[in-house]
Design a protein around this motif. Sequence first.
Motif, short mmCIF file in Angstrom:
data_model
loop_
_atom_site.label_atom_id
_atom_site.label_comp_id
_atom_site.label_asym_id
_atom_site.label_seq_id
_atom_site.Cartn_x
_atom_site.Cartn_y
_atom_site.Cartn_z
N ALA A 36 -2.43 6.04 9.76
CA ALA A 36 -1.94 4.75 10.12
C ALA A 36 -3.24 3.81 11.06
N ALA A 37 -3.85 4.78 11.77
CA ALA A 37 -4.98 4.00 12.36
C ALA A 37 -6.02 3.36 11.30
N SER A 38 -6.07 3.98 10.06
CA SER A 38 -7.16 3.69 9.20
C SER A 38 -6.64 2.07 8.35
N LEU A 39 -5.02 2.02 8.47
CA LEU A 39 -4.53 0.68 7.76
C LEU A 39 -5.03 -0.68 8.07
N ILE A 42 0.98 -1.12 -0.20
CA ILE A 42 0.15 0.08 0.04
C ILE A 42 0.83 1.22 0.21
N LEU A 43 0.45 1.97 -0.75
CA LEU A 43 1.19 3.51 -0.94
C LEU A 43 0.04 4.51 -0.70
N ASN A 44 0.30 5.56 0.16
CA ASN A 44 -0.69 6.40 0.50
C ASN A 44 -0.04 7.70 0.90
N PHE A 45 -0.38 8.80 0.31
CA PHE A 45 -0.03 10.14 0.53
C PHE A 45 -1.22 11.11 0.66
N ILE A 46 -1.45 11.64 1.77
CA ILE A 46 -2.67 12.48 1.85
C ILE A 46 -2.18 13.90 2.49
N ASP A 47 -3.01 14.93 1.97
CA ASP A 47 -2.94 16.09 2.59
C ASP A 47 -4.37 16.38 2.83
N VAL A 48 -4.89 16.53 3.94
CA VAL A 48 -6.36 17.09 4.18
C VAL A 48 -6.60 18.31 3.87
N GLY A 49 -5.51 19.15 3.62
CA GLY A 49 -5.66 20.73 3.48
C GLY A 49 -6.08 21.48 4.97
N GLY A 50 -6.17 22.79 4.62
CA GLY A 50 -6.62 23.64 5.55
C GLY A 50 -5.44 23.60 6.65
N SER A 51 -5.75 24.23 7.90
CA SER A 51 -4.56 24.02 8.94
C SER A 51 -4.63 22.75 9.74
N PHE A 52 -5.11 21.58 9.25
CA PHE A 52 -5.23 20.26 9.91
C PHE A 52 -3.68 19.97 10.17
N PRO A 53 -3.34 19.74 11.33
CA PRO A 53 -1.65 19.49 11.59
C PRO A 53 -1.28 17.90 10.88
N ARG A 54 -0.26 17.96 10.21
CA ARG A 54 0.31 16.78 9.35
C ARG A 54 0.65 15.58 10.49
N ARG A 55 1.03 15.79 11.67
CA ARG A 55 1.14 14.75 12.42
C ARG A 55 -0.17 13.94 12.63
N LEU A 56 -1.25 14.68 12.99
CA LEU A 56 -2.65 14.15 13.19
C LEU A 56 -3.19 13.34 11.84
N THR A 57 -2.80 13.93 10.97
CA THR A 57 -2.78 13.15 9.37
C THR A 57 -2.33 11.95 9.44
N ASN A 58 -1.11 11.95 9.92
CA ASN A 58 -0.40 10.50 9.85
C ASN A 58 -0.99 9.64 10.61
#
Length: 127
Positions: free
Chosen positions: A107-110, A87-103
Amino acid sequence: WRAGARLEVAEARIEQRFMRRREFAVLNAIDVDSGIFVSKSILHAAKPGGSIWNRHNASVPPDGSVRALNSFAVRTTPHGDDCVVEILNFIDVGGSFPRRLTNMITAASLPDIHKRLQAAMSPAEDQ
């Protein structure tokens, strides 16, 4: 494109109570014979707006949602009686959402993605 494989434009979204809705316009490529699925964010006339990463100055979506960016790919390769799933995944949810939280969310969805893949690939008698 190979016979049996398909391309489709689809809509995807992330809806969480702690952030404004995120949307994607995606191009999905599915090749069952090769065991490959790819989903890539795109700009599309039917879904106005773009992420901050677009190079075509696409505007913010008119409904106030945030356009996110995602590149996702799954490849399965036979391995004896089993298979290897990559699996390869790159996501940027945009806005001011913290990258650490995105990661952390990614990880929790995998594990859920893995369970759904396993169920889809299991013989009918195993389900």
